[in-house]
Design a protein around this motif. Sequence first.
Motif, PDB file in Angstrom:
ATOM      1  N   GLU A 169     -12.155  34.589  16.794  1.00 53.22           N
ATOM      2  CA  GLU A 169     -11.304  34.618  17.984  1.00 53.22           C
ATOM      3  C   GLU A 169     -10.408  35.859  17.988  1.00 53.22           C
ATOM      4  N   ASN A 170      -9.830  36.201  16.858  1.00 50.43           N
ATOM      5  CA  ASN A 170      -8.965  37.381  16.777  1.00 50.43           C
ATOM      6  C   ASN A 170      -9.732  38.660  17.080  1.00 50.43           C
ATOM      7  N   GLN A 208     -17.469  34.510  27.468  1.00 43.18           N
ATOM      8  CA  GLN A 208     -16.426  33.499  27.288  1.00 43.18           C
ATOM      9  C   GLN A 208     -16.550  32.879  25.898  1.00 43.18           C
ATOM     10  N   LEU A 209     -15.395  32.567  25.297  1.00 48.47           N
ATOM     11  CA  LEU A 209     -15.344  31.955  23.964  1.00 48.47           C
ATOM     12  C   LEU A 209     -14.464  30.723  24.032  1.00 48.47           C
ATOM     13  N   LYS A 210     -14.956  29.634  23.458  1.00 46.91           N
ATOM     14  CA  LYS A 210     -14.174  28.409  23.406  1.00 46.91           C
ATOM     15  C   LYS A 210     -14.344  27.801  22.013  1.00 46.91           C
ATOM     16  N   VAL A 231     -11.130  31.756  25.981  1.00 46.46           N
ATOM     17  CA  VAL A 231     -10.922  33.200  26.093  1.00 46.46           C
ATOM     18  C   VAL A 231     -12.029  33.788  26.957  1.00 46.46           C
ATOM     19  N   ASP A 232     -11.645  34.360  28.114  1.00 42.50           N
ATOM     20  CA  ASP A 232     -12.592  35.077  28.969  1.00 42.50           C
ATOM     21  C   ASP A 232     -12.538  36.549  28.599  1.00 42.50           C
ATOM     22  N   THR A 233     -13.672  37.134  28.392  1.00 41.74           N
ATOM     23  CA  THR A 233     -13.723  38.507  27.913  1.00 41.74           C
ATOM     24  C   THR A 233     -14.195  39.450  28.992  1.00 41.74           C
ATOM     25  N   LYS A 234     -14.058  40.723  28.764  1.00 44.76           N
ATOM     26  CA  LYS A 234     -14.603  41.792  29.614  1.00 44.76           C
ATOM     27  C   LYS A 234     -15.626  42.585  28.807  1.00 44.76           C
TER      28      LYS A 234
END
Length: 571
Positions: A400-401, A417-419, A428-431
Amino acid sequence: PVIENVQPPRAHAGDKITISGRNFGYSHEEMELYFDSVLVDRTQLNLTVNHTEIVFTVPLLSGAQKGFAIRLPVHPSTGDVLFAQDSVAVIPGPNASLTFSYPLPLPLMITSASTFGGNVTVTGDNFGLAGRQFLESVMVNSMPCLNAEVTVNNTEIRCKAQAGSGKGLAVVVVVDGQTSLALSEYSYSAPLVNQIRPERAFPGDNVVLTGDSFGINPGQIQVMLGDTACTAVAVIEAHREIRCIVGQSEGSNQSISVTVKEVVGVQSLNRISFVYRKAGCLSQESENFDAAVTDDDGSCRVLGCTQQEASNYNPRANVNDGSCIREPETVTMKVRLDFSIYLTNTTEYDRLFILDISAQLTIDPNRIVILEVLEGSTIFVFQILDTPESRAQDVALRLENMVLNNEWSMSVFSLLQLKWEDSPSGTVDTKQDEPRVSMWSIIGLTIGLPVLLLWAVFWRRSLLLCARRCCGTENEEEIERQMMMEGGQVKTRFGTSAGQYQSVGSQPGGFAPTYASVNRTGSATSQPPSKPTGSGVNKSGGNVNKSGGSVSTSGESVNVPLRITGSQEEP
């Protein structure tokens, strides 16, 4: 008769000896032979050579220097037989002997007795007749063996040995003046241990041994418990009971032996043994298990996982060895991949996903287990398995970090996306699919900003230069006034050399615009506008007409339209 030689001069009872001489007659039945003054039975005689040689069987007697005498008969006229002619002594010749000796007593074996003393049996030869007639003494360990008696003719003696200890002690027998050579074979009975109290003891404890043949001298007693000496021996009861201190050792079923003056003890019939007590850990699954321990002192250290929430929790463990394996962490990742494409080769995409994740996290691929794959782009639901060396929770937090710090870069998939179930940050939605700022972009910005600043300065200077040429003034503050065209009007700000400003303009409702005349000397006047006659620039006259206004540069004044709003003037 004359006896000149006796051969052999020493022989055992029952052996034959030859007596040689002269005038022995011609019949042994008419002679008398005396051996050590005792008449010999004629049946034991044989006149082998008339007048000169008699063969004689040695009787069962004992002693040394036994003499012989021969008496022959005399026949008087009456016919009565009288033995009156006795042999006479002569000086023996070389290698001749006139006497006979029995061999020395020969003790060959003797039984043992307790150190307390007791009856013993001496067997051997040349002890003489049974009884005490010829047996003078038996000495054992330089002490008289009491009540000695020949119990079997010539071969056995019994007596009572006195108290003592040791082995290899001398036995001497004296028979009819002849002393045997010493038999250094006597040993007191081996010490016998019948009991030890207690049978289990710690090093340093006292134990008491009961038995026999311990002797009376503690300096001659050695006690062994297994291979370790039991020290500080003390005699409690002579010959029968001793005490000692247990030495430093360990082990069970240890043999017990007592040695008294080099006589090694024997085990009793019940074969008692000794146990060295030792405090420690008795649990075989413990890290500090000791097979020699007899008393559990609660020090067992059972290594294992002591955390109840771990899957390999060991309820018997009391020392955590770092082997705990916790529940795996479940992570959901949404990646940019059309789900229909994923379905064309699920095995390969799963493999690539696992390799990609494990490579980013630098963990064993076997620790990534895909639980399910869902539609919605493509959503991988997987678990990170826990190991004692690397906690699944730590790995998930590191993942996650990395995403939050824009350090996550998958080689095959783009993370959207990470859950994570235990995430402190939530979903966490990413680009990840957007282009990243490259190093060249940063370099471009670093160089471009100073260039832009330099260009702005250059542009300003260029505008000022153009204004001077167009407006014919050197005052930068006047040149920097902005002119804006709005609704056929000119709205501007002019500054005089004295820094005074005046605004003119048109008002709504059909107000005619008023013009201000600004003199270069600093005064401003207002005058009505003239109707425009057209547009144009007259270089000779210096008039500029623009949408109903005019600016004259030939004189000393400039006419500027003003806009009046309400009762206030607005520059």
